[in-house]
Design an enzyme around this catalytic site. Structure first.
Site, PDB file in Angstrom:
ATOM      1  CG  HIS A  35     -37.356  92.864  -1.516  1.00 50.16           C
ATOM      2  ND1 HIS A  35     -36.868  93.627  -2.556  1.00 50.16           N
ATOM      3  CD2 HIS A  35     -36.350  92.007  -1.197  1.00 50.16           C
ATOM      4  CE1 HIS A  35     -35.627  93.259  -2.843  1.00 50.16           C
ATOM      5  NE2 HIS A  35     -35.292  92.275  -2.024  1.00 50.16           N
ATOM      6  CE1 TYR A  36     -43.982  97.654  -1.633  1.00 51.92           C
ATOM      7  CE2 TYR A  36     -44.044  98.591   0.566  1.00 51.92           C
ATOM      8  CZ  TYR A  36     -44.102  98.735  -0.811  1.00 51.92           C
ATOM      9  OH  TYR A  36     -44.277  99.984  -1.355  1.00 51.92           O
ATOM     10  CB  THR A  37     -45.294  91.031  -2.652  1.00 50.00           C
ATOM     11  OG1 THR A  37     -46.401  91.310  -1.788  1.00 50.00           O
ATOM     12  CG2 THR A  37     -44.551  89.794  -2.153  1.00 50.00           C
ATOM     13  CD  GLU A 100     -40.119  90.521  -3.210  1.00 48.57           C
ATOM     14  OE1 GLU A 100     -41.061  91.099  -2.632  1.00 48.57           O
ATOM     15  OE2 GLU A 100     -39.429  91.044  -4.111  1.00 48.57           O
ATOM     16  CG  HIS A 142     -35.845  96.779  -2.851  1.00 46.79           C
ATOM     17  ND1 HIS A 142     -36.857  96.450  -3.725  1.00 46.79           N
ATOM     18  CD2 HIS A 142     -34.736  96.890  -3.613  1.00 46.79           C
ATOM     19  CE1 HIS A 142     -36.375  96.365  -4.949  1.00 46.79           C
ATOM     20  NE2 HIS A 142     -35.090  96.642  -4.917  1.00 46.79           N
ATOM     21  CG  ASP A 152     -39.646  97.239  -1.563  1.00 43.35           C
ATOM     22  OD1 ASP A 152     -39.152  98.132  -2.268  1.00 43.35           O
ATOM     23  OD2 ASP A 152     -39.336  96.039  -1.684  1.00 43.35           O
TER      24      ASP A 152
END
Length: 256
Positions: A35-37, A100, A142, A152
């Site tokens: 994921h990215y935040t 993350e 994700h 993401d």
């Protein structure tokens, strides 16, 4: 004192999250989700992942400078994936470990991922994969498992570089060229064939022969991961050929 011991030697600090549960009996970890935040700052993202009101969490958190935190023990079910599906399984949280990666994402200009951060992602991912024997085609974005909701870690994430280190499944995308394509509103057996290949790879997509909005979203998710040069949700020749390559690679890897 920390609430648990770090599962990986990559971890520099433990910052316990509160939103997690038990994995169901018999559900082995066999997926890694990246994921990215997607928030303005790392501190804001970390705080959000650690407060009860957010109803989210993750196992690992990687700063831009490569520092790795662990928020939830791997034996626990973190709440990082939400609603999603892969290879017919709709409870991806129970089978996955979530990382993350600090990055503002699409809402904050989709900044590039620093080299030192990607090195940390590679080191941590290799460790997780080796301990849980996660197959390449189950190292996912994700957006792969939730194409209608998530984008993401985005089209700038260097999946090819991770694959060079044995992380995930990757084939060189076919060049973008003219030719027959399928898009929203199209119908027929060729559309169904594209849907069937997407489902074969693992995506949750209707195999109806109708290129509907759900199919468009899945095609865009596939492009975002595997053909990032152009993400438009249109099944053009490049997308279809790249999908063929990935399906064949998945079958080959499973036969080994």
């Amino acid at each position: 004192m920390s609430a648990f011991e770090a599962d990986s030697a990559c971890v520099k600090r433990i910052v316990p999250a509160v939103n997690f549960g038990e994995r169901p009996a018999g559900s082995a970890v066999d997926m890694l989700l990246l994921h990215y935040t997607g928030m303005e700052t790392a501190d804001a993202a970390l705080n959000w992942l650690c407060v009860a009101e957010s109803q989210v969490s993750c196992h690992y958190f990687i700063f831009e400078d490569g520092e790795v935190l662990q928020l939830v023990g791997e034996e626990k079910r973190a709440w990082h994936a939400g609603r999603g599906i892969w290879e017919g399984n709709e409870d991806t949280n129970s089978r996955s470990i979530g990382i993350e990666i600090v990055n503002g994402g699409h809402d904050y200009g989709l900044p590039p991922f620093p080299d030192v951060q990607i090195k940390a992602v590679i080191e941590l991912s290799k460790d997780i994969i080796s301990r849980h024997l996660i197959e390449p085609h189950r190292v996912l974005a994700h957006s792969d498992i939730a194409p209608g909701r998530k984008r993401d870690p985005g089209e700038l994430f260097p999946w090819a570089r991770l694959a060079e280190h044995g992380i995930g499944l990757w084939r060189e995308p076919a060049p973008i060229r003219s030719g027959t394509f399928f898009q929203l509103g199209d119908e027929g057996q060729p559309v169904e064939a594209v849907q069937t290949m997407l489902a074969l790879y693992g995506y949750g997509v209707p195999e109806s022969g109708v290129f509907d909005e759900a199919t468009q979203r899945v095609v865009a998710a596939f492009q975002r991961h595997f053909r990032p040069e152009k993400v438009d949700g249109v099944a053009d020749p490049s997308t279809i050929e790249t999908l063929h390559r990935l399906c064949a690679a998945k079958l080959e890897s499973m036969a080994e």
